[in-house]
Design a protein around this motif. Structure first.
Motif, PDB file in Angstrom:
ATOM      1  N   GLU A 237      42.967  38.255  48.077  1.00  0.00           N
ATOM      2  CA  GLU A 237      44.266  37.581  48.218  1.00  0.00           C
ATOM      3  C   GLU A 237      44.962  38.017  49.504  1.00  0.00           C
ATOM      4  N   VAL A 238      44.860  39.324  49.794  1.00  0.00           N
ATOM      5  CA  VAL A 238      45.467  39.826  51.049  1.00  0.00           C
ATOM      6  C   VAL A 238      44.750  39.179  52.233  1.00  0.00           C
ATOM      7  N   LYS A 239      43.400  39.115  52.133  1.00  0.00           N
ATOM      8  CA  LYS A 239      42.586  38.546  53.222  1.00  0.00           C
ATOM      9  C   LYS A 239      42.948  37.071  53.459  1.00  0.00           C
ATOM     10  N   ALA A 240      43.161  36.355  52.325  1.00  0.00           N
ATOM     11  CA  ALA A 240      43.481  34.927  52.457  1.00  0.00           C
ATOM     12  C   ALA A 240      44.894  34.701  52.977  1.00  0.00           C
ATOM     13  N   GLY A 241      45.721  35.785  52.952  1.00  0.00           N
ATOM     14  CA  GLY A 241      47.062  35.677  53.501  1.00  0.00           C
ATOM     15  C   GLY A 241      48.104  35.263  52.480  1.00  0.00           C
ATOM     16  N   TYR A 242      47.743  35.245  51.155  1.00  0.00           N
ATOM     17  CA  TYR A 242      48.740  34.890  50.131  1.00  0.00           C
ATOM     18  C   TYR A 242      49.800  35.965  49.995  1.00  0.00           C
ATOM     19  N   THR A 243      49.390  37.196  50.247  1.00  0.00           N
ATOM     20  CA  THR A 243      50.354  38.296  50.096  1.00  0.00           C
ATOM     21  C   THR A 243      50.069  39.375  51.140  1.00  0.00           C
ATOM     22  N   GLU A 244      51.100  40.175  51.424  1.00  0.00           N
ATOM     23  CA  GLU A 244      50.892  41.311  52.337  1.00  0.00           C
ATOM     24  C   GLU A 244      51.225  42.607  51.620  1.00  0.00           C
ATOM     25  N   ASP A 245      51.532  42.461  50.299  1.00  0.00           N
ATOM     26  CA  ASP A 245      51.935  43.634  49.528  1.00  0.00           C
ATOM     27  C   ASP A 245      50.736  44.542  49.265  1.00  0.00           C
ATOM     28  N   SER A 246      51.050  45.818  49.005  1.00  0.00           N
ATOM     29  CA  SER A 246      49.984  46.768  48.662  1.00  0.00           C
ATOM     30  C   SER A 246      49.345  46.327  47.354  1.00  0.00           C
ATOM     31  N   ILE A 247      48.065  46.629  47.185  1.00  0.00           N
ATOM     32  CA  ILE A 247      47.392  46.225  45.949  1.00  0.00           C
ATOM     33  C   ILE A 247      47.669  47.255  44.848  1.00  0.00           C
ATOM     34  N   GLU A 248      47.530  46.801  43.602  1.00  0.00           N
ATOM     35  CA  GLU A 248      47.830  47.658  42.458  1.00  0.00           C
ATOM     36  C   GLU A 248      46.813  48.812  42.397  1.00  0.00           C
ATOM     37  N   VAL A 249      47.317  50.032  42.103  1.00  0.00           N
ATOM     38  CA  VAL A 249      46.413  51.192  42.040  1.00  0.00           C
ATOM     39  C   VAL A 249      45.990  51.417  40.584  1.00  0.00           C
ATOM     40  N   PRO A 250      44.693  51.246  40.263  1.00  0.00           N
ATOM     41  CA  PRO A 250      44.254  51.431  38.862  1.00  0.00           C
ATOM     42  C   PRO A 250      44.159  52.902  38.475  1.00  0.00           C
ATOM     43  N   THR A 251      43.934  53.175  37.176  1.00  0.00           N
ATOM     44  CA  THR A 251      43.898  54.572  36.726  1.00  0.00           C
ATOM     45  C   THR A 251      42.512  55.198  36.900  1.00  0.00           C
ATOM     46  N   LEU A 252      41.463  54.386  36.867  1.00  0.00           N
ATOM     47  CA  LEU A 252      40.099  54.914  37.023  1.00  0.00           C
ATOM     48  C   LEU A 252      39.963  55.598  38.395  1.00  0.00           C
ATOM     49  N   THR A 253      39.535  56.884  38.387  1.00  0.00           N
ATOM     50  CA  THR A 253      39.582  57.690  39.615  1.00  0.00           C
ATOM     51  C   THR A 253      38.947  57.007  40.833  1.00  0.00           C
ATOM     52  N   GLU A 254      37.679  56.559  40.702  1.00  0.00           N
ATOM     53  CA  GLU A 254      36.971  55.986  41.853  1.00  0.00           C
ATOM     54  C   GLU A 254      37.688  54.731  42.361  1.00  0.00           C
ATOM     55  N   ALA A 255      38.116  53.872  41.412  1.00  0.00           N
ATOM     56  CA  ALA A 255      38.804  52.643  41.795  1.00  0.00           C
ATOM     57  C   ALA A 255      40.145  52.980  42.444  1.00  0.00           C
ATOM     58  N   ARG A 256      40.796  54.068  41.923  1.00  0.00           N
ATOM     59  CA  ARG A 256      42.092  54.469  42.485  1.00  0.00           C
ATOM     60  C   ARG A 256      41.917  54.889  43.943  1.00  0.00           C
ATOM     61  N   HIS A 257      40.824  55.657  44.221  1.00  0.00           N
ATOM     62  CA  HIS A 257      40.583  56.098  45.603  1.00  0.00           C
ATOM     63  C   HIS A 257      40.420  54.899  46.533  1.00  0.00           C
ATOM     64  N   ILE A 258      39.671  53.888  46.072  1.00  0.00           N
ATOM     65  CA  ILE A 258      39.454  52.699  46.921  1.00  0.00           C
ATOM     66  C   ILE A 258      40.794  52.007  47.185  1.00  0.00           C
ATOM     67  N   ALA A 259      41.582  51.841  46.092  1.00  0.00           N
ATOM     68  CA  ALA A 259      42.866  51.122  46.237  1.00  0.00           C
ATOM     69  C   ALA A 259      43.802  51.885  47.178  1.00  0.00           C
ATOM     70  N   ILE A 260      43.836  53.235  47.017  1.00  0.00           N
ATOM     71  CA  ILE A 260      44.728  54.039  47.880  1.00  0.00           C
ATOM     72  C   ILE A 260      44.279  53.916  49.334  1.00  0.00           C
ATOM     73  N   ALA A 261      42.951  54.016  49.564  1.00  0.00           N
ATOM     74  CA  ALA A 261      42.428  53.917  50.942  1.00  0.00           C
ATOM     75  C   ALA A 261      42.756  52.545  51.526  1.00  0.00           C
ATOM     76  N   PHE A 262      42.594  51.493  50.710  1.00  0.00           N
ATOM     77  CA  PHE A 262      42.878  50.152  51.214  1.00  0.00           C
ATOM     78  C   PHE A 262      44.361  49.996  51.539  1.00  0.00           C
ATOM     79  N   ASN A 263      45.229  50.529  50.644  1.00  0.00           N
ATOM     80  CA  ASN A 263      46.674  50.408  50.888  1.00  0.00           C
ATOM     81  C   ASN A 263      47.085  51.124  52.168  1.00  0.00           C
TER      82      ASN A 263
END
Ligand code: ADP
Length: 504
Positions: A237-263
């Motif tokens: 969604e960010v890539k398509a330009g619909y939003t520029e907001d940070s993505i939601e950070v999930p609770t699962l550790t590995e997924a959280r690391h990816i989301a934090i790095a992306f944000n």
């Protein structure tokens, strides 16, 4: 044409198949499923073997009891001397038929006196087990489970016991005399049949367990991969330009690391985007200012018509010429910056005598300084030869000394001090000028930043000089610092390695 469509269809199917099997979800699912399957199969084999062993042991124990009873009856009815006893023969036949096996009775001469298959009657049987059995009596009881032929073999001694008075008894505490042996060979079929039944039942349970494992593995894989799917959707969604907001950070550790790095990457990109936009608007503004001035000057001349005196024309044309020079300088500075901003800017490294370089710069600036009675002083504390890009370092020193003159008071001074240690050389440019306010110190290296905009423009500044100097110093892996006291003067300190460590 049809064949092309077919080929592209099968290619896309293949890539979908590849994508499915290379997905973490599939790997995870397979790992759980295979672990469950392996556990089930191991349990199956262990239960099966254990059951077989127990069933054989029970059967052997049952048969040994029956053979011991028969042995007692053989002695009691004197069967070894008279094999025609119909009761005993019937008992032996029953034992043989009921167990689907073969009974052989031998006397102490190893001579077969009864074979229910009637093959070996009257023959001798000399096997290790029978000889051992006749020798050792009750201790010679022998049993063997032949898995290959599906048979159980038993050898039980026929023991006659006599008490002290020499009477025949069957109690074990009296003297034993081995009179012969009973050999029994029975089929494993009944055990095999119940094993097959057990195996079928286990297979049904296994089916249920494996189905449950598949369901659990699928649900777990879905649940664990859900945060990753969500991250992918959010990033798309960010890539398509619909939003520029940070993505939601999930609770699962590995997924959280990816989301934090992306944000944090997103934030960095926003900062870059903002500074790019600010730079573009600054550039437009800076370029438009001289053009606006030229337009005003030209319009004023036109409005005056032919009555305007020739001196006025000359004055105005001189001003227009100055504005053209300014425009030229801004464009030149911008081009220099763009070149330095390149991902791998080129440095023309040579061995340079820094003293000579500084002297050359001061010589060029001296006439301008003299116009305002500003003294240029050079103090070389050490002779320095460094591996640098001569043009770029010369540009750094020129910008700093020019600023020292531009923002100085009439009759002031600019002092350049050159020093070095075994790793770096340092150039200090100290002036006795107007100084820089404390809150502006951290901004002076930004593009187009000026403390006093109108004054800078008046004296021909573009607001790019220090940005260019900083870029050139960083390209040499050096540092540039500023220290200033308002109304007293400013000191710029440049520190550059004598030799640039080249990356391998
Ligand atoms: P400019 O072309 O305006 O001089 P620079 O990037 O060289 O642009 O400098 C940025 C601003 O920093 C200047 O506009 C000026 O306000 C301030 N500055 C730079 N050098 C000095 C100095 N030696 N003394 C006082 N102010 C300075």
């Amino acid at each position: 044409m049809k064949q092309d469509t077919y080929i592209s269809d099968s290619k896309s199917k293949l890539s979908k198949f590849n994508e499915l099997f290379s997905s973490l979800k599939a790997h995870f699912f397979l790992a759980i499923f295979l672990t469950g399957l392996a556990c089930c199969l191991t349990m199956h084999v262990l239960i099966f073997n254990d059951y077989e062993e127990r069933a054989v042991a029970v059967r052997i124990s049952e048969m040994q009891t029956q053979l011991r009873l028969l042995s007692n009856r053989l002695i009691k009815y004197n069967y070894l001397q008279d094999t025609d006893d119909p009761v005993i023969n019937a008992e032996i036949d029953y034992l043989s038929n009921f167990n689907n096996g073969r009974v052989i009775i031998i006397n102490d001469d190893l001579n077969v006196i009864k074979d229910t298959y009637e093959i070996s009657n009257g023959k001798f049987i000399v096997s290790e087990e029978t000889v051992n059995c006749l020798k050792t009596g009750t201790r010679g009881t022998f049993s063997k489970f032949d898995k290959k032929y599906g048979a159980i073999e038993l050898v039980v001694p026929i023991v006659e016991t006599k008490n002290a008075e020499g009477e025949d008894v069957t109690y074990e505490d009296d003297t034993e005399v081995v009179r012969g042996a009973i050999l029994l060979c029975i089929s494993m079929d009944p055990i095999r049949r119940s094993l097959t039944k057990l195996s079928r039942r286990i297979a049904v349970y296994e089916g249920v367990i494996i189905f449950t494992i598949i369901c659990i593995a699928y649900m777990l894989a879905q649940k664990l991969m859900k945060p990753f799917d969500k991250i992918t959707t959010d990033i798309n969604e960010v890539k398509a330009g619909y939003t520029e907001d940070s993505i939601e950070v999930p609770t699962l550790t590995e997924a959280r690391h990816i989301a934090i790095a992306f944000n944090s990457l997103l934030r960095r990109m926003k900062v870059l985007d903002d500074s790019r936009q600010e730079f573009v608007s600054n550039v437009s503004h800076e370029l438009r200012t001289p053009i606006t001035s030229m337009k005003v000057l030209a319009d004023s001349l036109l409005s005056m018509g032919e009555d305007a005196p020739i001196e006025m024309y000359r004055d105005f044309m001189e001003d227009i010429g100055k504005e053209v020079d300014r425009e030229n300088q801004i464009i030149g500075d911008l081009l220099t910056l763009v070149k330095m901003d390149k991902k791998s800017p080129e440095l023309d490294i040579k061995s340079v005598k820094i003293e000579n370089l500084i002297e050359g710069v001061l010589k060029r600036i001296k006439p301008i300084a003299m116009q305002r009675d500003i003294e240029l002083i050079f103090e070389s504390r050490r002779t320095v030869t460094a591996e640098v890009d001569e043009v770029k370092i010369s540009q750094v020193i020129t910008n700093l000394v020019e600023n020292g003159v531009k923002y100085n008071k009439d009759g002031g001074s600019v002092k350049v001090i050159l020093d070095a240690d075994h790793q770096f050389f340092t150039v200090k440019v100290m002036d006795t000028g107007v100084g820089i306010p404390e809150d502006s110190l951290e901004h002076v290296f930004e593009r187009f930043y000026r403390v006093d905009k109108s004054r800078s423009r008046e004296i021909g500044g573009t607001g790019l000089g220090l940005a260019i100097a900083r870029s050139a110093v960083l390209m040499h892996r050096g540092t540039i610092e500023v220290d200033s006291k308002l109304g007293e003067g400013t000191t710029f300190t440049v520190k550059i390695p004598l030799i640039i460590a080249t990356e391998k």
